[in-house]
Design an enzyme around this catalytic site. Structure first.
Site, PDB file in Angstrom:
ATOM      1  N   ARG A  37       0.825  -1.208   0.000  1.00 58.07           N
ATOM      2  CA  ARG A  37       0.000   0.000   0.000  1.00 58.07           C
ATOM      3  C   ARG A  37       0.864   1.265   0.000  1.00 58.07           C
ATOM      4  NH1 ARG A  37      -5.098  -1.670   3.960  1.00 58.07           N
ATOM      5  NH2 ARG A  37      -6.499  -2.214   2.256  1.00 58.07           N
ATOM      6  N   LYS A 202     -13.649  -9.990   8.758  1.00 54.66           N
ATOM      7  CA  LYS A 202     -14.677  -8.986   9.062  1.00 54.66           C
ATOM      8  C   LYS A 202     -16.055  -9.397   8.568  1.00 54.66           C
ATOM      9  CE  LYS A 202     -11.294  -5.854   7.714  1.00 54.66           C
ATOM     10  NZ  LYS A 202     -11.013  -4.784   6.784  1.00 54.66           N
ATOM     11  N   GLY A 355      -6.498  -5.389   1.648  1.00 58.33           N
ATOM     12  CA  GLY A 355      -5.126  -5.239   2.112  1.00 58.33           C
ATOM     13  C   GLY A 355      -4.495  -6.583   2.427  1.00 58.33           C
ATOM     14  N   GLY A 379     -12.965  -3.665   1.419  1.00 58.17           N
ATOM     15  CA  GLY A 379     -14.313  -3.164   1.671  1.00 58.17           C
ATOM     16  C   GLY A 379     -14.739  -2.191   0.579  1.00 58.17           C
TER      17      GLY A 379
HETATM   18  P1  ADP Z   1      -8.835  -8.032   3.569  1.00 54.56           P
HETATM   19  O1  ADP Z   1      -7.857  -7.124   4.254  1.00 54.56           O
HETATM   20  O2  ADP Z   1      -8.217  -8.718   2.409  1.00 54.56           O
HETATM   21  O3  ADP Z   1     -10.122  -7.322   3.233  1.00 54.56           O
HETATM   22  P2  ADP Z   1      -9.787  -9.044   6.105  1.00 54.56           P
HETATM   23  O4  ADP Z   1      -9.153  -7.876   6.760  1.00 54.56           O
HETATM   24  O5  ADP Z   1     -11.266  -9.137   6.096  1.00 54.56           O
HETATM   25  O6  ADP Z   1      -9.226  -9.193   4.600  1.00 54.56           O
HETATM   26  O7  ADP Z   1      -9.278 -10.376   6.812  1.00 54.56           O
HETATM   27  C1  ADP Z   1      -7.931 -10.750   6.868  1.00 54.56           C
HETATM   28  C2  ADP Z   1      -7.640 -11.507   8.114  1.00 54.56           C
HETATM   29  O8  ADP Z   1      -8.519 -12.608   8.268  1.00 54.56           O
HETATM   30  C3  ADP Z   1      -6.246 -12.099   8.118  1.00 54.56           C
HETATM   31  O9  ADP Z   1      -5.455 -11.424   9.059  1.00 54.56           O
HETATM   32  C4  ADP Z   1      -6.457 -13.563   8.499  1.00 54.56           C
HETATM   33  O10 ADP Z   1      -5.545 -14.035   9.475  1.00 54.56           O
HETATM   34  C5  ADP Z   1      -7.858 -13.558   9.063  1.00 54.56           C
HETATM   35  N1  ADP Z   1      -8.508 -14.868   8.962  1.00 54.56           N
HETATM   36  C6  ADP Z   1      -8.690 -15.633   7.873  1.00 54.56           C
HETATM   37  N2  ADP Z   1      -9.265 -16.792   8.195  1.00 54.56           N
HETATM   38  C7  ADP Z   1      -9.463 -16.780   9.531  1.00 54.56           C
HETATM   39  C8  ADP Z   1     -10.010 -17.712  10.468  1.00 54.56           C
HETATM   40  N3  ADP Z   1     -10.461 -18.888  10.070  1.00 54.56           N
HETATM   41  N4  ADP Z   1     -10.043 -17.338  11.759  1.00 54.56           N
HETATM   42  C9  ADP Z   1      -9.578 -16.136  12.152  1.00 54.56           C
HETATM   43  N5  ADP Z   1      -9.048 -15.212  11.324  1.00 54.56           N
HETATM   44  C10 ADP Z   1      -8.992 -15.533  10.022  1.00 54.56           C
HETATM   45 MG    MG Z   2      -7.745  -6.438   6.281  1.00 55.75          MG
END
Ligand code: ADP
Ligand code: MG
Length: 398
Positions: A37, A202, A355, A379
């Site tokens: 980023r 999330k 991210g 998001g």
């Molecule tokens: P992005 O940033 O791509 O939008 P999110 O922020 O929603 O994605 O989620 C990313 C996080 O989700 C990562 O840090 C990962 O460790 C966590 N994650 C993925 N699967 C699980 C799980 N089964 N239990 C807890 N955390 C998880």
């Molecule tokens: Mg994230």
């Protein structure tokens, strides 16, 4: 939308330009594990500085919830930004206080400085419009004009996003323009089958988006932390896995709606469980219907990866947001790796947003060029695809 080019044409030499960037990078004990980023934010900052602007960068890191928390300081980011720019980037000790004003006063033409984490201030994300407005006023008072380049935050009606845009002459930065251009292509003519893959942590953030996407996609594949709320909605026991109990009913509604519309929602059939989120936890693969009560699901299992790969096989358009598991730990990274490989192998348009998802692609060494586009915003890109008005973009329109 007014763009950086319009602003540069007008001339920025000697003007203080507040640039909202998305510098929300993953940190491990104060060390940046993926600087994607920061790199994506360079073109706008560099161009403004080269044109003689006094560039004041503003960004958030994590969710300090309106309090000054040293572990969320942008100091490591300022250091990395300075390395990448090849020029000093002083960081103000606060966001809009005496420290910030002194930092601005010390800027010469072509200099770049960073404000401290904007979410240290409760006004940034306040639901009270007077509080948010008062903070936006303070931010706006630091600069002559504003450039929004924080694509990852354009879906937020925050003070440093839409608030400042409403108060200062404004323009969209290079990253925002490039991201919107790409996503517009995904909404205008989607070649089917259109498959959306969702994971991450999330759940509540993403449920609204899922409902809206049901009218647009052919298949929805769900892994990551959010899959357990879906499995629970199907009546399964998810042990100690991430579960948003107050969302189970909503998810049940989503599953019914999908069935009515003929949209396939694919959920994990097996999961990797452990007794803790820890690098030395011993992982085990269990059927999704047999998660032990004292374990947490931390990745999708190999059978699920194979099934998801099959459902991606004939896709012509894919959007992926959210890792399939806790990929930061090697023993829970296989699901994310497997699904990322399957998406990379798709012939059509493949967009990765988020991210952590983008960081996963880089950290697992999948090869960024194997995807059509890697978006910095999860998001934000989901809400764009859903067809919602994004406050950060709307504020740049007039
Ligand atoms: P992005 O940033 O791509 O939008 P999110 O922020 O929603 O994605 O989620 C990313 C996080 O989700 C990562 O840090 C990962 O460790 C966590 N994650 C993925 N699967 C699980 C799980 N089964 N239990 C807890 N955390 C998880
Ligand atoms: Mg994230």
């Amino acid at each position: 939308m007014r763009t950086l080019d319009d602003l540069l044409r007008e001339g920025v030499a000697g003007r203080t330009v507040l640039v909202r960037s998305d510098l929300n990078v993953p940190l491990d004990n104060g060390r940046i594990t993926d600087d994607g980023r920061i790199r994506a934010s360079l073109p706008t900052i560099t161009e403004l500085a080269a044109a003689g602007a006094r560039v004041l960068v503003c960004a958030h890191l994590g969710r300090p919830k309106g309090q000054v928390k040293p572990e969320y300081s942008l100091a490591p980011v300022a250091e990395r930004l300075a390395e990448l720019l090849g020029q000093p980037v002083p960081i103000a000790p606060d966001v809009v206080g005496d420290g910030a004003r002194a930092t601005v006063a010390a800027l010469s033409d072509g200099d770049v400085a960073l404000l401290e984490n904007v979410r240290f201030e409760p006004g940034e994300t306040s639901k009270d419009s007077a509080e948010l407005g008062a903070f936006a006023d303070q931010l706006a008072a630091l600069a002559d004009c504003y450039v929004d380049d924080a694509f990852g935050a354009v879906h937020r009606a925050h003070a440093s996003v839409s608030g400042v845009a409403e108060r200062l002459p404004h323009a969209a930065g290079r990253l925002v323009l490039a991201e919107v251009d790409m996503l517009r292509r995904l909404t205008e003519d989607v070649t089917r089958p259109y498959v959306v893959v969702l994971g991450g942590s999330k759940v509540s953030d993403k449920l609204g988006v899922i409902s809206a996407l049901l009218g647009k996609v052919d298949r929805l594949l769900i892994g990551g932390g959010m899959c357990f709320t879906f499995l629970a909605a199907q009546g399964l026991d998810v042990g100690k896995s991430l579960l948003e109990t107050d969302r189970v009913d909503t998810v049940r509604g989503i599953l019914d709606d999908a069935a009515e519309r003929g949209v396939e929602i694919a959920l994990p059939v097996d999961v990797v469980v452990a007794d803790a989120v820890s690098a030395d936890a011993t992982p085990a693969v269990v059927p999704a219907a047999a998660i032990p009560a004292d374990r947490l699901g931390l990745d999708i299992g190999p059978e699920t990866v194979a099934r998801f790969a099959q459902l991606l096989g004939d896709a012509n358009t894919v959007f992926w947001n959210g890792p399939m598991g806790v990929f930061e730990l090697a023993q829970f990274a296989a699901g994310t790796r497997g699904v990322a490989e399957a998406i990379a192998a798709v012939d059509g348009t493949t967009v990765v947003g988020g991210g952590d998802s983008a960081a996963a692609v880089r950290l697992l060494g999948i090869g960024e060029d194997r995807f059509t586009h890697i978006s910095t915003g999860g998001g934000a890109s989901l809400e764009y695809l859903e067809g919602r008005v994004l406050p950060g973009l709307a504020a740049l329109e007039d």
